[in-house]
Design a protein around this motif. Structure first.
Motif, mmCIF file in Angstrom:
data_model
loop_
_atom_site.group_PDB
_atom_site.id
_atom_site.type_symbol
_atom_site.label_atom_id
_atom_site.label_comp_id
_atom_site.label_asym_id
_atom_site.label_seq_id
_atom_site.Cartn_x
_atom_site.Cartn_y
_atom_site.Cartn_z
ATOM 1 N N LEU A 164 0.829 -1.213 0.000
ATOM 2 C CA LEU A 164 0.000 0.000 0.000
ATOM 3 C C LEU A 164 0.860 1.258 0.000
ATOM 4 O O LEU A 164 0.524 2.264 -0.630
ATOM 5 C CB LEU A 164 -0.942 -0.003 1.210
ATOM 6 C CG LEU A 164 -2.126 -0.980 1.142
ATOM 7 C CD1 LEU A 164 -2.939 -0.924 2.426
ATOM 8 C CD2 LEU A 164 -3.016 -0.654 -0.056
ATOM 9 N N ASN A 165 1.974 1.186 0.717
ATOM 10 C CA ASN A 165 2.860 2.358 0.781
ATOM 11 C C ASN A 165 3.459 2.692 -0.582
ATOM 12 O O ASN A 165 3.696 3.870 -0.888
ATOM 13 C CB ASN A 165 3.994 2.116 1.784
ATOM 14 C CG ASN A 165 3.500 2.178 3.220
ATOM 15 O OD1 ASN A 165 2.530 2.876 3.512
ATOM 16 N ND2 ASN A 165 4.137 1.433 4.111
ATOM 17 N N VAL B 98 -0.145 4.025 -8.638
ATOM 18 C CA VAL B 98 -1.493 4.131 -9.215
ATOM 19 C C VAL B 98 -1.869 5.595 -9.432
ATOM 20 O O VAL B 98 -2.418 5.965 -10.476
ATOM 21 C CB VAL B 98 -2.520 3.433 -8.311
ATOM 22 C CG1 VAL B 98 -3.932 3.680 -8.823
ATOM 23 C CG2 VAL B 98 -2.240 1.936 -8.238
ATOM 24 N N LEU B 99 -1.563 6.441 -8.460
ATOM 25 C CA LEU B 99 -1.878 7.867 -8.590
ATOM 26 C C LEU B 99 -1.137 8.490 -9.773
ATOM 27 O O LEU B 99 -1.721 9.255 -10.550
ATOM 28 C CB LEU B 99 -1.527 8.598 -7.297
ATOM 29 C CG LEU B 99 -1.796 10.105 -7.274
ATOM 30 C CD1 LEU B 99 -3.285 10.365 -7.477
ATOM 31 C CD2 LEU B 99 -1.304 10.725 -5.969
ATOM 32 N N GLN C 119 0.237 2.874 -3.979
ATOM 33 C CA GLN C 119 -0.633 4.054 -4.055
ATOM 34 C C GLN C 119 -0.018 5.171 -4.900
ATOM 35 O O GLN C 119 -0.689 5.714 -5.781
ATOM 36 C CB GLN C 119 -0.958 4.549 -2.645
ATOM 37 C CG GLN C 119 -1.984 3.683 -1.912
ATOM 38 C CD GLN C 119 -2.276 4.180 -0.512
ATOM 39 O OE1 GLN C 119 -1.590 5.082 -0.003
ATOM 40 N NE2 GLN C 119 -3.282 3.601 0.135
#
Length: 251
Positions: free
Chosen positions: A178-179, A185-186, A182
């Motif tokens: 997740l770190n 993806v952004l 994210q």
């Protein structure tokens, strides 16, 4: 002679010329009289051919009139069958040309080469794009690997404590993924629309082109995520499986 002979002209035209001359169909065009070079040469239409490209694919196919003058020509177009002895075929063609046109110059060129020259800039751009894309992927992967190594090192104590408190392997991987994923993806969400607009702007220069669908961008996003996961996993998994006691002692 093009400017004096007004009897021997016959013409082939394409379908765009039929529309330009406001004939309803190719059948109606057959046998029609047309003029050439402001009336210096007149003749009838003996055939209608399909539209084909004479210029770059960026240009729209326009009206085309092909003149047949057996007594006055400057070049001949030939279609050759596939042969293992192409050089011999070309030598025979040159021999026949010089036999019937001894004073005329002989210069050979292939239609395929002429067509490729029209798109030489586009092909060069494609090669450069592939090269820069490959370099960008390598740099991005190395940067992500370096960032992963730094952050994993910074989180060594946190990972060890979580593991001692009973955190599972999947929970620890989820924390690390997740770190990192994210921002990936952004960044993809921001850059993909920009790439779409750039592709549409380039494709708009072509009169005949494909539509830039979202499938290719979705595949690109999936490939990016897979490469990111592989890069992140290489360093993260080794840190997760490290003995927490050793990690806490070192900290």
């Amino acid at each position: 002679n093009l400017f004096t002979d007004t009897t021997n002209g016959t013409f082939l035209i394409n379908k765009s010329a039929v529309k330009f001359l406001k004939w309803s169909s190719p059948e109606e065009a057959l046998g029609k009289q047309i003029g050439w070079q402001n009336g210096y040469l007149t003749g009838k239409v003996v055939g209608v051919v399909k539209d084909f490209h004479l210029a770059s694919l960026q240009a729209k196919i326009g009206p085309l009139i092909m003149l047949n003058m057996p007594d006055s020509y400057s070049f001949i177009s030939l279609r050759l069958k596939a042969s293992d002895d192409l050089q011999n075929d070309l030598a025979t063609i040159e021999q026949m040309w010089r036999k019937y046109e001894p004073a005329g110059g002989y210069q050979l060129s292939f239609a395929q080469d002429s067509f490729l020259k029209l798109h030489e800039a586009d092909m060069r751009l494609a090669r450069l794009s592939k090269a820069f894309a490959f370099i960008a992927i390598i740099i991005a992967a190395l940067g992500l690997f370096g960032l992963t190594s730094y952050i994993v090192q910074e989180k060594t104590r946190e990972l060890a404590i979580r593991k001692v408190l009973g955190a599972s392997l999947s929970n620890l991987l989820k924390l690390l993924y997740l770190n990192f994923l994210q921002p990936v993806v952004l960044g993809s969400i921001i850059i993909i629309p920009l790439m779409y607009l750039m592709a549409e702007s380039w494709l708009s220069k072509f009169s005949y082109r494909i539509e830039s669908g979202w499938t290719s961008y979705a595949v690109s996003l999936m490939v990016t995520l897979v490469l990111a996961i592989i890069t992140i996993s290489y360093k993260s998994i080794s840190a997760i499986f490290e003995n927490p006691v050793s990690s806490l002692r070192n900290e």
